[in-house]
Design a protein around this motif. Sequence first.
Motif, PDB file in Angstrom:
ATOM      1  N   THR A 173       0.835  -1.205   0.000  1.00 46.57           N
ATOM      2  CA  THR A 173       0.000   0.000   0.000  1.00 46.57           C
ATOM      3  C   THR A 173       0.874   1.261   0.000  1.00 46.57           C
ATOM      4  O   THR A 173       0.647   2.188  -0.796  1.00 46.57           O
ATOM      5  N   GLY A 174       1.882   1.298   0.860  1.00 50.78           N
ATOM      6  CA  GLY A 174       2.778   2.460   0.926  1.00 50.78           C
ATOM      7  C   GLY A 174       3.508   2.694  -0.384  1.00 50.78           C
ATOM      8  O   GLY A 174       3.684   3.840  -0.822  1.00 50.78           O
ATOM      9  N   LEU A 175       3.936   1.610  -1.019  1.00 48.17           N
ATOM     10  CA  LEU A 175       4.659   1.752  -2.287  1.00 48.17           C
ATOM     11  C   LEU A 175       3.747   2.265  -3.392  1.00 48.17           C
ATOM     12  O   LEU A 175       4.171   3.061  -4.235  1.00 48.17           O
ATOM     13  N   LEU A 176       2.472   1.832  -3.395  1.00 48.50           N
ATOM     14  CA  LEU A 176       1.537   2.319  -4.418  1.00 48.50           C
ATOM     15  C   LEU A 176       1.232   3.802  -4.208  1.00 48.50           C
ATOM     16  O   LEU A 176       1.046   4.555  -5.175  1.00 48.50           O
ATOM     17  N   ILE A 177       1.198   4.235  -2.932  1.00 49.25           N
ATOM     18  CA  ILE A 177       0.992   5.663  -2.651  1.00 49.25           C
ATOM     19  C   ILE A 177       2.211   6.454  -3.136  1.00 49.25           C
ATOM     20  O   ILE A 177       2.077   7.470  -3.827  1.00 49.25           O
ATOM     21  N   ALA A 178       3.414   5.964  -2.816  1.00 48.02           N
ATOM     22  CA  ALA A 178       4.643   6.651  -3.228  1.00 48.02           C
ATOM     23  C   ALA A 178       4.751   6.719  -4.746  1.00 48.02           C
ATOM     24  O   ALA A 178       5.307   7.683  -5.295  1.00 48.02           O
ATOM     25  N   ALA A 179       4.200   5.722  -5.436  1.00 44.20           N
ATOM     26  CA  ALA A 179       4.262   5.701  -6.903  1.00 44.20           C
ATOM     27  C   ALA A 179       3.167   6.556  -7.543  1.00 44.20           C
ATOM     28  O   ALA A 179       3.084   6.634  -8.772  1.00 44.20           O
ATOM     29  N   GLY A 180       2.318   7.159  -6.715  1.00 47.42           N
ATOM     30  CA  GLY A 180       1.258   8.019  -7.255  1.00 47.42           C
ATOM     31  C   GLY A 180       0.051   7.261  -7.782  1.00 47.42           C
ATOM     32  O   GLY A 180      -0.817   7.833  -8.446  1.00 47.42           O
ATOM     33  N   ILE A 181      -0.031   5.965  -7.448  1.00 49.05           N
ATOM     34  CA  ILE A 181      -1.145   5.145  -7.951  1.00 49.05           C
ATOM     35  C   ILE A 181      -2.335   5.190  -6.995  1.00 49.05           C
ATOM     36  O   ILE A 181      -3.492   5.163  -7.428  1.00 49.05           O
ATOM     37  N   LYS A 182      -2.078   5.262  -5.700  1.00 51.79           N
ATOM     38  CA  LYS A 182      -3.123   5.273  -4.677  1.00 51.79           C
ATOM     39  C   LYS A 182      -3.030   6.590  -3.918  1.00 51.79           C
ATOM     40  O   LYS A 182      -1.932   7.106  -3.673  1.00 51.79           O
ATOM     41  N   ALA A 183      -4.188   7.143  -3.529  1.00 48.41           N
ATOM     42  CA  ALA A 183      -4.197   8.500  -2.953  1.00 48.41           C
ATOM     43  C   ALA A 183      -3.639   8.546  -1.534  1.00 48.41           C
ATOM     44  O   ALA A 183      -2.804   9.396  -1.213  1.00 48.41           O
ATOM     45  N   ALA A 184      -4.095   7.653  -0.661  1.00 49.18           N
ATOM     46  CA  ALA A 184      -3.729   7.732   0.761  1.00 49.18           C
ATOM     47  C   ALA A 184      -3.977   6.369   1.402  1.00 49.18           C
ATOM     48  O   ALA A 184      -4.665   5.520   0.813  1.00 49.18           O
ATOM     49  N   PRO A 185      -3.436   6.138   2.625  1.00 48.45           N
ATOM     50  CA  PRO A 185      -3.573   4.800   3.240  1.00 48.45           C
ATOM     51  C   PRO A 185      -5.016   4.281   3.276  1.00 48.45           C
ATOM     52  O   PRO A 185      -5.254   3.110   2.997  1.00 48.45           O
ATOM     53  N   ASP A 186      -5.964   5.139   3.630  1.00 52.41           N
ATOM     54  CA  ASP A 186      -7.347   4.666   3.731  1.00 52.41           C
ATOM     55  C   ASP A 186      -8.214   5.084   2.539  1.00 52.41           C
ATOM     56  O   ASP A 186      -9.444   4.997   2.606  1.00 52.41           O
ATOM     57  N   SER A 187      -7.590   5.523   1.449  1.00 55.26           N
ATOM     58  CA  SER A 187      -8.381   5.962   0.290  1.00 55.26           C
ATOM     59  C   SER A 187      -9.090   4.771  -0.347  1.00 55.26           C
ATOM     60  O   SER A 187      -8.645   3.623  -0.234  1.00 55.26           O
ATOM     61  N   ARG A 188     -10.197   5.064  -1.009  1.00 55.92           N
ATOM     62  CA  ARG A 188     -11.049   3.996  -1.536  1.00 55.92           C
ATOM     63  C   ARG A 188     -10.940   3.842  -3.048  1.00 55.92           C
ATOM     64  O   ARG A 188     -11.789   3.214  -3.668  1.00 55.92           O
ATOM     65  N   ASP A 189      -9.869   4.431  -3.622  1.00 56.65           N
ATOM     66  CA  ASP A 189      -9.666   4.328  -5.067  1.00 56.65           C
ATOM     67  C   ASP A 189      -9.015   3.005  -5.466  1.00 56.65           C
ATOM     68  O   ASP A 189      -9.501   2.265  -6.310  1.00 56.65           O
ATOM     69  N   VAL A 190      -7.881   2.713  -4.806  1.00 63.55           N
ATOM     70  CA  VAL A 190      -7.122   1.484  -5.053  1.00 63.55           C
ATOM     71  C   VAL A 190      -6.915   0.836  -3.688  1.00 63.55           C
ATOM     72  O   VAL A 190      -6.347   1.458  -2.793  1.00 63.55           O
ATOM     73  N   VAL A 191      -7.409  -0.404  -3.516  1.00 63.17           N
ATOM     74  CA  VAL A 191      -7.405  -1.030  -2.188  1.00 63.17           C
ATOM     75  C   VAL A 191      -6.664  -2.369  -2.258  1.00 63.17           C
ATOM     76  O   VAL A 191      -7.054  -3.269  -3.008  1.00 63.17           O
ATOM     77  N   VAL A 192      -5.589  -2.459  -1.467  1.00 60.54           N
ATOM     78  CA  VAL A 192      -4.794  -3.687  -1.418  1.00 60.54           C
ATOM     79  C   VAL A 192      -5.391  -4.615  -0.358  1.00 60.54           C
ATOM     80  O   VAL A 192      -5.561  -4.217   0.798  1.00 60.54           O
ATOM     81  N   ALA A 193      -5.677  -5.844  -0.748  1.00 60.19           N
ATOM     82  CA  ALA A 193      -6.164  -6.857   0.201  1.00 60.19           C
ATOM     83  C   ALA A 193      -5.022  -7.849   0.438  1.00 60.19           C
ATOM     84  O   ALA A 193      -4.717  -8.664  -0.432  1.00 60.19           O
TER      85      ALA A 193
END
Length: 425
Positions: A258-278
């Motif tokens: 999740t942190g890496l996807l945020i750093a890569a600009g793919i996910k907005a924030a830890p609890d954002s509901r756009d891209v969700v890692v399970a």
Amino acid sequence: MRGDKRVVIVICDSLRADLMGPADTPFLTELSERGCAFAAHRSVFPSTTRASSASIATGCLPARHGLYGNTQALDEGDGLVCRNVGAPDFRDRMRRATGRTLRVPTLAERLRWHGEAAIVCSNVSPGAAYFQDPDGHGTVYHSAGSYGPGLTPIDDPASAALKKGIAGDQAMTERFCADIVEGRAPALAVMWLSEPDYTGHHSPLGSPQHREAIAAADRCVRRVFETVRRLDPTGEDILFITGSDHGMETVSEAIDVTGLLIAAGIKAAPDSRDVVVAPQGTSATIFFSEAARGRARATADFLARENWAGRVVAGAALAQIGLPIDTALRVAVAMATDDRVNPHGIVGYGAIVADPGDPESKIGFGQHGGLGAHEQRPFLVAEGGGFAARVEAGPTSLVDIAPTVLRHLRMDHDDMDGHALPLSE
Ligand SMILES: [Zn+2]
């Protein structure tokens, strides 16, 4: 209908086929020679207990039954949120979010006209127990709550007192043998042991503690088998099946996907509901909101460049690993595994996906969820019910168990992903 035909199944959670042998599993070794041992048996993806439980119950892969791992993103009206499938309330959340639980019938549902039809005793997570029979066609006994037909709560102090581990498994086994297999004699009786999974997650694979847990599971299987064969010495009526749901790898490190996807600009924030890692242990499934679907390709490309990632699957290729292609789940990653040997001589390491819902360190202990050679090595043995003593070398899967149960009970079984296990060569 079924006459006196019955099936008894015992699952030893996480028991890796190559960790069986005369020293730790004397009974299973003997049974593998007395019955039919399936030498190329595989789990499903993700190789987690809850997805595996639904696949054993339905004979279908996650793409068809709809349970995609130990965690799963649901939209309960407010956007995608990762939920723990193991929680007692997950099936109700799933029903509210999707209108149903599993999308195909379980063995318990198929057997619902058989009177005392299907009884499950489970000592793993509530979610894994309840997805054997999520809609209450038979009976499920579990420490978090036991339910009869119609999901009627059953006051069962014996189940309520069970704890994961060797002692809890032994107590459940005694009860299963006396009250269920012998006393109530249902068409299908399933017992799911917590060992050696529970100890494997909290100690190194092959350590004295882990080997003792494997030996304890072996004793539980022996106890059930002896009860079964005392009731049916020839094996003509009661088919006995024992196996595991997956194996394990040793955890090398935890990756904050999740942190890496945020750093890569793919996910907005830890609890954002756009891209969700399970997180699924040694794999992850990644869900995308409608608005973020266009980021699935960039996500897969990003993951494929990381050295901790093994197989990355997206879009239509998800069907190749048994996942759906028409849901919010658009990308899956199985972590890379390698053949390093742990301090106790057990081969196989892999990274895990960091799970904010389960922050305790797993480094050096066992885990599973991906496609590694050893986590994909469950065992399976069938004895009685027409199975000859032999080794079946052809590939088999968890989804082959349900059609085998139905064939033994003389019921239709041709609408599943799996196929009834071959009785002879
Ligand atoms: Zn498991």
